[in-house]
Motif scaffolding. Structure first.
Motif, PDB file in Angstrom:
ATOM      1  N   LYS A 117      65.068  33.289 -25.207  1.00 49.52           N
ATOM      2  CA  LYS A 117      66.329  33.593 -25.889  1.00 49.52           C
ATOM      3  C   LYS A 117      66.081  34.410 -27.155  1.00 49.52           C
ATOM      4  O   LYS A 117      66.777  35.392 -27.413  1.00 49.52           O
ATOM      5  CB  LYS A 117      67.040  32.282 -26.221  1.00 49.52           C
ATOM      6  N   GLN A 118      65.084  34.022 -27.926  1.00 49.88           N
ATOM      7  CA  GLN A 118      64.760  34.757 -29.148  1.00 49.88           C
ATOM      8  C   GLN A 118      64.200  36.138 -28.819  1.00 49.88           C
ATOM      9  O   GLN A 118      64.489  37.107 -29.507  1.00 49.88           O
ATOM     10  CB  GLN A 118      63.754  33.953 -29.978  1.00 49.88           C
ATOM     11  N   PHE A 119      63.423  36.233 -27.766  1.00 43.85           N
ATOM     12  CA  PHE A 119      62.884  37.516 -27.318  1.00 43.85           C
ATOM     13  C   PHE A 119      64.014  38.467 -26.933  1.00 43.85           C
ATOM     14  O   PHE A 119      63.969  39.661 -27.235  1.00 43.85           O
ATOM     15  CB  PHE A 119      61.940  37.291 -26.132  1.00 43.85           C
ATOM     16  N   ALA A 120      65.039  37.938 -26.272  1.00 41.20           N
ATOM     17  CA  ALA A 120      66.193  38.757 -25.903  1.00 41.20           C
ATOM     18  C   ALA A 120      66.940  39.248 -27.142  1.00 41.20           C
ATOM     19  O   ALA A 120      67.414  40.391 -27.173  1.00 41.20           O
ATOM     20  CB  ALA A 120      67.126  37.961 -25.001  1.00 41.20           C
ATOM     21  N   LYS A 121      67.017  38.419 -28.168  1.00 40.09           N
ATOM     22  CA  LYS A 121      67.658  38.846 -29.417  1.00 40.09           C
ATOM     23  C   LYS A 121      66.879  39.980 -30.070  1.00 40.09           C
ATOM     24  O   LYS A 121      67.458  40.936 -30.588  1.00 40.09           O
ATOM     25  CB  LYS A 121      67.779  37.673 -30.381  1.00 40.09           C
ATOM     26  N   VAL A 122      65.562  39.876 -30.028  1.00 36.68           N
ATOM     27  CA  VAL A 122      64.725  40.935 -30.605  1.00 36.68           C
ATOM     28  C   VAL A 122      64.879  42.224 -29.799  1.00 36.68           C
ATOM     29  O   VAL A 122      64.962  43.314 -30.371  1.00 36.68           O
ATOM     30  CB  VAL A 122      63.245  40.494 -30.679  1.00 36.68           C
ATOM     31  N   LEU A 123      64.953  42.116 -28.492  1.00 35.79           N
ATOM     32  CA  LEU A 123      65.178  43.308 -27.663  1.00 35.79           C
ATOM     33  C   LEU A 123      66.509  43.966 -27.988  1.00 35.79           C
ATOM     34  O   LEU A 123      66.612  45.198 -28.069  1.00 35.79           O
ATOM     35  CB  LEU A 123      65.130  42.942 -26.182  1.00 35.79           C
ATOM     36  N   ALA A 124      67.542  43.151 -28.160  1.00 42.78           N
ATOM     37  CA  ALA A 124      68.852  43.703 -28.518  1.00 42.78           C
ATOM     38  C   ALA A 124      68.795  44.387 -29.881  1.00 42.78           C
ATOM     39  O   ALA A 124      69.420  45.438 -30.082  1.00 42.78           O
ATOM     40  CB  ALA A 124      69.899  42.602 -28.509  1.00 42.78           C
ATOM     41  N   LEU A 125      68.034  43.813 -30.796  1.00 41.93           N
ATOM     42  CA  LEU A 125      67.873  44.429 -32.106  1.00 41.93           C
ATOM     43  C   LEU A 125      67.139  45.758 -31.999  1.00 41.93           C
ATOM     44  O   LEU A 125      67.523  46.750 -32.624  1.00 41.93           O
ATOM     45  CB  LEU A 125      67.120  43.476 -33.032  1.00 41.93           C
ATOM     46  N   VAL A 126      66.103  45.801 -31.186  1.00 37.87           N
ATOM     47  CA  VAL A 126      65.314  47.028 -31.025  1.00 37.87           C
ATOM     48  C   VAL A 126      66.128  48.128 -30.348  1.00 37.87           C
ATOM     49  O   VAL A 126      65.901  49.313 -30.581  1.00 37.87           O
ATOM     50  CB  VAL A 126      64.014  46.715 -30.246  1.00 37.87           C
ATOM     51  N   SER A 127      67.115  47.764 -29.553  1.00 36.03           N
ATOM     52  CA  SER A 127      67.937  48.788 -28.901  1.00 36.03           C
ATOM     53  C   SER A 127      68.794  49.561 -29.903  1.00 36.03           C
ATOM     54  O   SER A 127      69.354  50.604 -29.559  1.00 36.03           O
ATOM     55  CB  SER A 127      68.827  48.163 -27.823  1.00 36.03           C
ATOM     56  N   LEU A 128      68.873  49.078 -31.133  1.00 31.09           N
ATOM     57  CA  LEU A 128      69.593  49.819 -32.168  1.00 31.09           C
ATOM     58  C   LEU A 128      68.870  51.118 -32.548  1.00 31.09           C
ATOM     59  O   LEU A 128      69.507  52.059 -33.010  1.00 31.09           O
ATOM     60  CB  LEU A 128      69.770  48.960 -33.414  1.00 31.09           C
ATOM     61  N   ALA A 129      67.571  51.166 -32.356  1.00 25.50           N
ATOM     62  CA  ALA A 129      66.801  52.365 -32.717  1.00 25.50           C
ATOM     63  C   ALA A 129      67.226  53.578 -31.900  1.00 25.50           C
ATOM     64  O   ALA A 129      67.572  54.617 -32.479  1.00 25.50           O
ATOM     65  CB  ALA A 129      65.309  52.098 -32.585  1.00 25.50           C
ATOM     66  N   PRO A 130      67.250  53.514 -30.553  1.00 25.28           N
ATOM     67  CA  PRO A 130      67.711  54.690 -29.827  1.00 25.28           C
ATOM     68  C   PRO A 130      69.200  54.975 -30.028  1.00 25.28           C
ATOM     69  O   PRO A 130      69.621  56.135 -29.997  1.00 25.28           O
ATOM     70  CB  PRO A 130      67.410  54.376 -28.362  1.00 25.28           C
ATOM     71  N   LEU A 131      69.987  53.938 -30.281  1.00 26.67           N
ATOM     72  CA  LEU A 131      71.416  54.178 -30.533  1.00 26.67           C
ATOM     73  C   LEU A 131      71.623  54.926 -31.842  1.00 26.67           C
ATOM     74  O   LEU A 131      72.441  55.847 -31.914  1.00 26.67           O
ATOM     75  CB  LEU A 131      72.183  52.858 -30.542  1.00 26.67           C
TER      76      LEU A 131
END
Length: 101
Positions: free
Chosen positions: A46-60
Motif C-alpha cells: 500500500k505504501q509502495f503504491a502511494k510512492v508510485l502515485a507520488l512519482v507519477s507527478l514528475a512526468p505530469l
C-alpha cells in the motif's frame, strides 16, 4: 509532432498510476519483494503504491512544462522539470517508505 513529448509523458504517468492502482491488491506484483525485509507485505504494498502515485507527478509536471514553454526554443525546460520533480518525489517517497520498513 510538437506535442509528442507531452503525449508521451502523459502516457508514462498514466502507466505508473495504473501500476500503482494494481499493486495494493497483489503484493506479488512488486518485483524482488523477497529482497526487502518487511514485516507486513500488505502495508508495504500500500505504501509502495502511494510512492508510485507520488512519482507519477514528475512526468505530469514535465508535460505541463512542455505545454507552457515552446519546446522547439527551450527543449531543456521540460527535461529539467522532470529531473527536479523526480528527485524531490523520490526523497519524499524514501521518507514515506521508512514508516513500513
Amino acid at each position: 509532432m510538437e506535442y509528442a513529448y507531452s503525449i508521451l509523458m502523459f502516457c508514462f504517468a498514466g502507466a505508473i498510476l495504473l501500476y500503482a492502482a494494481l499493486v495494493p491488491g497483489n503484493p506479488g506484483m512488486i518485483r524482488r519483494l523477497y529482497a526487502a525485509k518487511v514485516k507486513d507485505k500488505k502495508a508495504y504494498a500500500k505504501q509502495f503504491a502511494k510512492v508510485l502515485a507520488l512519482v507519477s507527478l514528475a512526468p505530469l509536471s514535465s508535460r505541463v512544462a512542455a505545454l507552457i514553454v515552446d519546446i522547439n526554443r527551450r527543449p531543456l525546460v521540460p527535461v529539467i522539470t522532470l529531473a527536479v520533480v523526480f528527485i524531490a518525489c523520490m526523497q519524499k517517497g524514501a521518507k514515506m517508505m521508512e514508516e513500513v520498513m
